[in-house]
Motif scaffolding. Structure first.
Motif, PDB file in Angstrom:
ATOM      1  N   VAL A 175      47.470  37.672  41.053  1.00 43.13           N
ATOM      2  CA  VAL A 175      46.724  38.653  40.253  1.00 43.13           C
ATOM      3  C   VAL A 175      45.262  38.660  40.694  1.00 43.13           C
ATOM      4  CG1 VAL A 175      45.861  39.158  37.932  1.00 43.13           C
ATOM      5  CG2 VAL A 175      48.278  38.598  38.273  1.00 43.13           C
ATOM      6  N   GLY A 176      44.701  37.484  40.928  1.00 44.79           N
ATOM      7  CA  GLY A 176      43.315  37.414  41.382  1.00 44.79           C
ATOM      8  C   GLY A 176      43.094  38.101  42.711  1.00 44.79           C
ATOM      9  N   LEU A 177      44.050  37.956  43.617  1.00 42.72           N
ATOM     10  CA  LEU A 177      43.911  38.544  44.949  1.00 42.72           C
ATOM     11  C   LEU A 177      44.211  40.036  44.971  1.00 42.72           C
ATOM     12  CD1 LEU A 177      45.639  35.788  47.143  1.00 42.72           C
ATOM     13  CD2 LEU A 177      43.183  36.281  47.019  1.00 42.72           C
ATOM     14  N   LEU A 178      45.159  40.485  44.162  1.00 44.05           N
ATOM     15  CA  LEU A 178      45.703  41.827  44.338  1.00 44.05           C
ATOM     16  C   LEU A 178      45.314  42.832  43.258  1.00 44.05           C
ATOM     17  CD1 LEU A 178      49.369  40.974  45.475  1.00 44.05           C
ATOM     18  CD2 LEU A 178      47.289  41.133  46.861  1.00 44.05           C
ATOM     19  N   TYR A 179      44.847  42.380  42.091  1.00 39.03           N
ATOM     20  CA  TYR A 179      44.602  43.318  40.999  1.00 39.03           C
ATOM     21  C   TYR A 179      43.137  43.712  40.836  1.00 39.03           C
ATOM     22  CZ  TYR A 179      49.206  43.846  38.781  1.00 39.03           C
ATOM     23  OH  TYR A 179      50.503  44.205  38.492  1.00 39.03           O
ATOM     24  N   ASP A 180      42.273  43.205  41.688  1.00 44.87           N
ATOM     25  CA  ASP A 180      40.871  43.642  41.718  1.00 44.87           C
ATOM     26  C   ASP A 180      40.594  44.187  43.115  1.00 44.87           C
ATOM     27  OD1 ASP A 180      37.940  43.620  40.793  1.00 44.87           O
ATOM     28  OD2 ASP A 180      37.881  42.390  42.618  1.00 44.87           O
ATOM     29  N   ALA A 209      38.492  41.986  45.489  1.00 45.15           N
ATOM     30  CA  ALA A 209      39.225  40.811  45.953  1.00 45.15           C
ATOM     31  C   ALA A 209      40.294  41.207  46.972  1.00 45.15           C
ATOM     32  CB  ALA A 209      39.865  40.093  44.769  1.00 45.15           C
ATOM     33  N   LEU A 210      40.987  42.306  46.708  1.00 41.77           N
ATOM     34  CA  LEU A 210      42.015  42.764  47.648  1.00 41.77           C
ATOM     35  C   LEU A 210      41.398  43.098  49.003  1.00 41.77           C
ATOM     36  CD1 LEU A 210      44.934  43.642  48.246  1.00 41.77           C
ATOM     37  CD2 LEU A 210      44.381  45.875  47.245  1.00 41.77           C
ATOM     38  N   ASP A 211      40.262  43.761  48.994  1.00 38.06           N
ATOM     39  CA  ASP A 211      39.580  44.087  50.250  1.00 38.06           C
ATOM     40  C   ASP A 211      39.161  42.814  50.976  1.00 38.06           C
ATOM     41  OD1 ASP A 211      39.878  46.771  49.680  1.00 38.06           O
ATOM     42  OD2 ASP A 211      37.831  47.033  48.915  1.00 38.06           O
ATOM     43  N   ALA A 212      38.630  41.844  50.235  1.00 38.22           N
ATOM     44  CA  ALA A 212      38.192  40.591  50.857  1.00 38.22           C
ATOM     45  C   ALA A 212      39.374  39.813  51.415  1.00 38.22           C
ATOM     46  CB  ALA A 212      37.436  39.744  49.828  1.00 38.22           C
ATOM     47  N   ALA A 213      40.490  39.806  50.701  1.00 41.40           N
ATOM     48  CA  ALA A 213      41.673  39.111  51.193  1.00 41.40           C
ATOM     49  C   ALA A 213      42.207  39.785  52.453  1.00 41.40           C
ATOM     50  CB  ALA A 213      42.749  39.070  50.107  1.00 41.40           C
ATOM     51  N   LEU A 243      39.748  37.389  39.400  1.00 39.58           N
ATOM     52  CA  LEU A 243      40.078  37.131  37.996  1.00 39.58           C
ATOM     53  C   LEU A 243      38.853  37.283  37.098  1.00 39.58           C
ATOM     54  CD1 LEU A 243      42.494  34.090  38.381  1.00 39.58           C
ATOM     55  CD2 LEU A 243      43.105  36.463  37.879  1.00 39.58           C
ATOM     56  N   LYS A 244      37.720  36.822  37.579  1.00 41.45           N
ATOM     57  CA  LYS A 244      36.495  36.982  36.787  1.00 41.45           C
ATOM     58  C   LYS A 244      36.125  38.455  36.649  1.00 41.45           C
ATOM     59  CE  LYS A 244      34.393  32.439  37.514  1.00 41.45           C
ATOM     60  NZ  LYS A 244      34.428  32.108  36.059  1.00 41.45           N
ATOM     61  N   ALA A 245      36.338  39.220  37.704  1.00 41.46           N
ATOM     62  CA  ALA A 245      36.027  40.640  37.644  1.00 41.46           C
ATOM     63  C   ALA A 245      36.951  41.376  36.667  1.00 41.46           C
ATOM     64  CB  ALA A 245      36.138  41.257  39.038  1.00 41.46           C
ATOM     65  N   ARG A 246      38.193  40.897  36.518  1.00 39.82           N
ATOM     66  CA  ARG A 246      39.106  41.512  35.548  1.00 39.82           C
ATOM     67  C   ARG A 246      38.623  41.327  34.116  1.00 39.82           C
ATOM     68  NH1 ARG A 246      44.467  42.329  35.592  1.00 39.82           N
ATOM     69  NH2 ARG A 246      44.942  40.658  34.108  1.00 39.82           N
ATOM     70  N   ALA A 247      37.949  40.212  33.864  1.00 40.31           N
ATOM     71  CA  ALA A 247      37.330  39.947  32.562  1.00 40.31           C
ATOM     72  C   ALA A 247      38.329  40.074  31.412  1.00 40.31           C
ATOM     73  CB  ALA A 247      36.135  40.886  32.344  1.00 40.31           C
ATOM     74  N   ARG A 248      39.467  39.385  31.571  1.00 38.37           N
ATOM     75  CA  ARG A 248      40.465  39.340  30.496  1.00 38.37           C
ATOM     76  C   ARG A 248      40.321  37.993  29.788  1.00 38.37           C
ATOM     77  NH1 ARG A 248      44.155  43.457  31.715  1.00 38.37           N
ATOM     78  NH2 ARG A 248      42.941  44.970  32.909  1.00 38.37           N
ATOM     79  N   PHE A 249      39.899  38.031  28.532  1.00 36.28           N
ATOM     80  CA  PHE A 249      39.537  36.801  27.819  1.00 36.28           C
ATOM     81  C   PHE A 249      40.564  36.461  26.743  1.00 36.28           C
ATOM     82  CE2 PHE A 249      35.616  38.869  29.248  1.00 36.28           C
ATOM     83  CZ  PHE A 249      35.033  37.838  29.989  1.00 36.28           C
ATOM     84  N   GLY A 269      37.314  32.856  24.398  1.00 32.73           N
ATOM     85  CA  GLY A 269      36.313  33.419  25.293  1.00 32.73           C
ATOM     86  C   GLY A 269      36.471  33.019  26.748  1.00 32.73           C
ATOM     87  N   ASP A 270      37.609  32.419  27.096  1.00 31.50           N
ATOM     88  CA  ASP A 270      37.857  32.012  28.483  1.00 31.50           C
ATOM     89  C   ASP A 270      38.473  33.158  29.267  1.00 31.50           C
ATOM     90  OD1 ASP A 270      37.118  29.301  27.912  1.00 31.50           O
ATOM     91  OD2 ASP A 270      39.102  29.014  27.009  1.00 31.50           O
ATOM     92  N   ASP A 271      38.008  33.359  30.501  1.00 26.22           N
ATOM     93  CA  ASP A 271      38.669  34.343  31.350  1.00 26.22           C
ATOM     94  C   ASP A 271      39.904  33.708  32.001  1.00 26.22           C
ATOM     95  OD1 ASP A 271      37.910  32.928  33.697  1.00 26.22           O
ATOM     96  OD2 ASP A 271      36.078  34.107  33.927  1.00 26.22           O
ATOM     97  N   GLU A 272      40.528  34.414  32.930  1.00 25.44           N
ATOM     98  CA  GLU A 272      41.796  33.946  33.504  1.00 25.44           C
ATOM     99  C   GLU A 272      41.616  32.957  34.651  1.00 25.44           C
ATOM    100  OE1 GLU A 272      44.624  37.861  33.227  1.00 25.44           O
ATOM    101  OE2 GLU A 272      42.752  38.049  34.367  1.00 25.44           O
ATOM    102  N   SER A 273      40.408  32.757  35.117  1.00 27.06           N
ATOM    103  CA  SER A 273      40.208  31.949  36.326  1.00 27.06           C
ATOM    104  C   SER A 273      40.573  30.487  36.134  1.00 27.06           C
ATOM    105  CB  SER A 273      38.759  32.064  36.814  1.00 27.06           C
ATOM    106  OG  SER A 273      37.852  31.561  35.848  1.00 27.06           O
ATOM    107  N   GLY A 274      40.590  30.012  34.892  1.00 27.15           N
ATOM    108  CA  GLY A 274      40.950  28.625  34.650  1.00 27.15           C
ATOM    109  C   GLY A 274      42.371  28.286  35.052  1.00 27.15           C
ATOM    110  N   PHE A 275      43.243  29.296  35.147  1.00 28.22           N
ATOM    111  CA  PHE A 275      44.624  29.037  35.543  1.00 28.22           C
ATOM    112  C   PHE A 275      44.741  28.639  37.005  1.00 28.22           C
ATOM    113  CE2 PHE A 275      45.249  31.931  31.855  1.00 28.22           C
ATOM    114  CZ  PHE A 275      45.951  31.043  31.055  1.00 28.22           C
ATOM    115  N   LEU A 276      43.673  28.827  37.769  1.00 26.41           N
ATOM    116  CA  LEU A 276      43.671  28.405  39.174  1.00 26.41           C
ATOM    117  C   LEU A 276      43.382  26.918  39.339  1.00 26.41           C
ATOM    118  CD1 LEU A 276      41.648  31.324  40.833  1.00 26.41           C
ATOM    119  CD2 LEU A 276      44.116  30.922  41.023  1.00 26.41           C
ATOM    120  N   GLN A 277      42.952  26.229  38.288  1.00 26.10           N
ATOM    121  CA  GLN A 277      42.485  24.849  38.439  1.00 26.10           C
ATOM    122  C   GLN A 277      43.520  23.910  39.053  1.00 26.10           C
ATOM    123  OE1 GLN A 277      39.253  23.940  38.013  1.00 26.10           O
ATOM    124  NE2 GLN A 277      39.971  22.110  39.095  1.00 26.10           N
TER     125      GLN A 277
END
Length: 456
Positions: A340-345, A348-352, A401-407, A411-419
């Motif tokens: 989702v982080g790579l493909l839904y923003d 990020a998709l362009d950078a990947a 994931l941070k750009a998606r800003a789904r909290f 108040g946590d965004d989705e990026s923590g799932f990458l830990q």
């Protein structure tokens, strides 16, 4: 594998446009993109680690029956309950009784991880009553094929007969593996193409991060992801990296041509699977299928057929990312997080894509061949190992994931799932290497310890 839950009438295919329409009708605006996460786990008896059969008391049938207490509706085939349908998707059976949750299409990763948690709580509660446990790795670590039961599903009987004709490890794929995968949407054909290319190029990276299948029949097998290795000799007509995806002109039509060339397995009629293994869907389109002479396929037949191709990324009316071994709860949540982080923003998709667009077909083939054995020690182009490359990929995914800003409510965004994946990169060892260290160290070669260490 796909479980058919809709047996309603389906229109006959009238031409090539109908084949393509299955893909084009999957197009959705960004605000309707969803996340569908699937994961499998091995079911075992706690008393002796045996894989339970379908019919035995306290076996797989009773497990499915127990889950109906949570609102799941039974799905039957031939008088057997072979799946459950509910608000959290579908619970289904893999060929040897591996239990799968095919989750509902959800808006964000917080919902995805909560769904996984609900499912695991339910199966553990039923399992505690029946004396069943669930193992989260990519390969049965200690079972021979002969020790494993077969579930009463018609398509599996056909596949089990056909697999030995086309490869040496197809039965292992069916009986002895578990995976995690994620299903994602696209906005247009061009969007699908870019996501497919990025997903296919980086699928070996997911394989390395999630590698958790280093044991076979009670001892190390020489691989970190033996599950991934199995796919290299399952059935060359329906597996692999699909070099044509990176060629100019790739799109819905080219994938349809590929799928038409994939040999058939079956046709579903009147609640039963008809053996069509090795036959041609092109002949079916012409009314020349030997097992159904004069009959032409429906859209449902085409959809079924698309589910029998097993490339590293698969196109239906959505894209499936298929490279990861099974694993624990936090990695079930982490797999959709990376994609989702790579493909839904778009950024990020362009950078990947910028990261992988210069890779050659030979680069893709070499990397795919190296990763099952080497994991993060595999090298990308220019000699960068996957640990270094992985840090870049995870940075891109985190930005997406941070750009998606789904909290969530805290108040946590989705990026923590990458830990969990960050931890793997920092450690420099795949989950498989950690298992091998424990096997050669604290476990003293006693692989039965894996059940305590890696059960849900």
């Amino acid at each position: 594998m796909t479980t058919r839950t809709d047996t309603s009438a389906s229109p006959e295919i009238e031409g090539r446009a109908d084949l393509i329409s299955v893909f084009s009708k999957g197009e959705k605006p960004k605000d309707r993109w969803r996340i569908g996460t699937e994961h499998e786990k091995f079911v075992y008896r706690k008393e002796d680690h045996r894989a339970p059969s379908y019919d035995e008391p306290g076996g797989i049938r009773d497990l499915l029956a127990g889950l109906t207490e949570y609102g799941w509706t039974p799905v039957e085939e031939g008088g057997h309950v072979i799946a459950l349908a509910g608000k959290d998707g579908t619970v289904s059976l893999e060929p040897a009784g591996q239990l799968e949750l095919s989750g509902a299409p959800l808006e964000n990763l917080h919902e995805t991880c909560a769904e996984t948690g609900r499912h695991l709580e339910q199966v553990k509660a039923v399992g505690d009553r029946l004396g069943l446990g669930y193992l989260g790795v990519g390969l049965w670590p200690d079972k021979t094929r002969d020790e494993l039961p077969i579930m009463p599903k018609g398509r599996y009987a056909i596949m089990l007969r056909h697999m030995p004709r086309v490869g040496t490890m197809g039965l292992d794929m069916m009986l002895r593996t578990c995976t995690i995968q994620v299903n994602l949407d696209y906005a247009s054909e061009a969007d699908m193409v870019k996501k497919f290319r990025v997903g296919l190029a980086l699928q070996p990276f997911a394989t390395a991060l999630f590698a958790a299948s280093p044991f076979l029949e009670g001892k190390p097998n020489g691989f970190l992801s033996y599950r991934s290795h199995i796919w290299t000799d399952t059935d060359p007509g329906r597996t692999g990296m699909l070099p044509f995806v990176f060629e100019g002109g790739f799109g819905y039509e080219r994938y349809a041509d590929y799928a038409l060339d994939v040999p058939m397995y079956f046709v579903f009629r009147d609640g039963k699977y008809i053996d069509a293994a090795g036959l041609s869907f092109r002949d079916f389109l012409d009314g020349k299928l030997s097992v159904l002479p004069g009959e032409r396929p429906t859209i449902a037949d085409w959809t079924d057929h698309l589910s029998t191709a097993f490339p590293e990324v698969r196109l239906k009316s959505f894209l499936e990312m298929r490279g990861a071994d099974g694993g624990p709860w936090n990695r079930i949540c982490a797999l959709p997080a990376i994609w989702v982080g790579l493909l839904y923003d778009q950024g990020a998709l362009d950078a990947a894509w910028d990261l992988v667009k210069h890779w050659t077909i030979e680069d893709h083939r070499r990397i795919r061949a190296e990763v099952p054995k080497l994991g993060l020690a595999a090298t990308g182009p220019r000699g960068r190992d996957f640990r270094t490359l992985g840090g870049l990929v995870l940075d891109i995914a985190e930005g997406g994931l941070k750009a998606r800003a789904r909290f969530n409510g805290a108040g946590d965004d989705e990026s923590g799932f990458l830990q969990p994946l960050r931890d793997i990169i920092a450690r420099g060892k795949t989950p498989a290497e950690v298992l091998l260290d424990r096997y050669h160290g604290e476990w003293g070669g006693d692989l039965s310890k894996i059940y305590e260490a890696k059960s849900f």
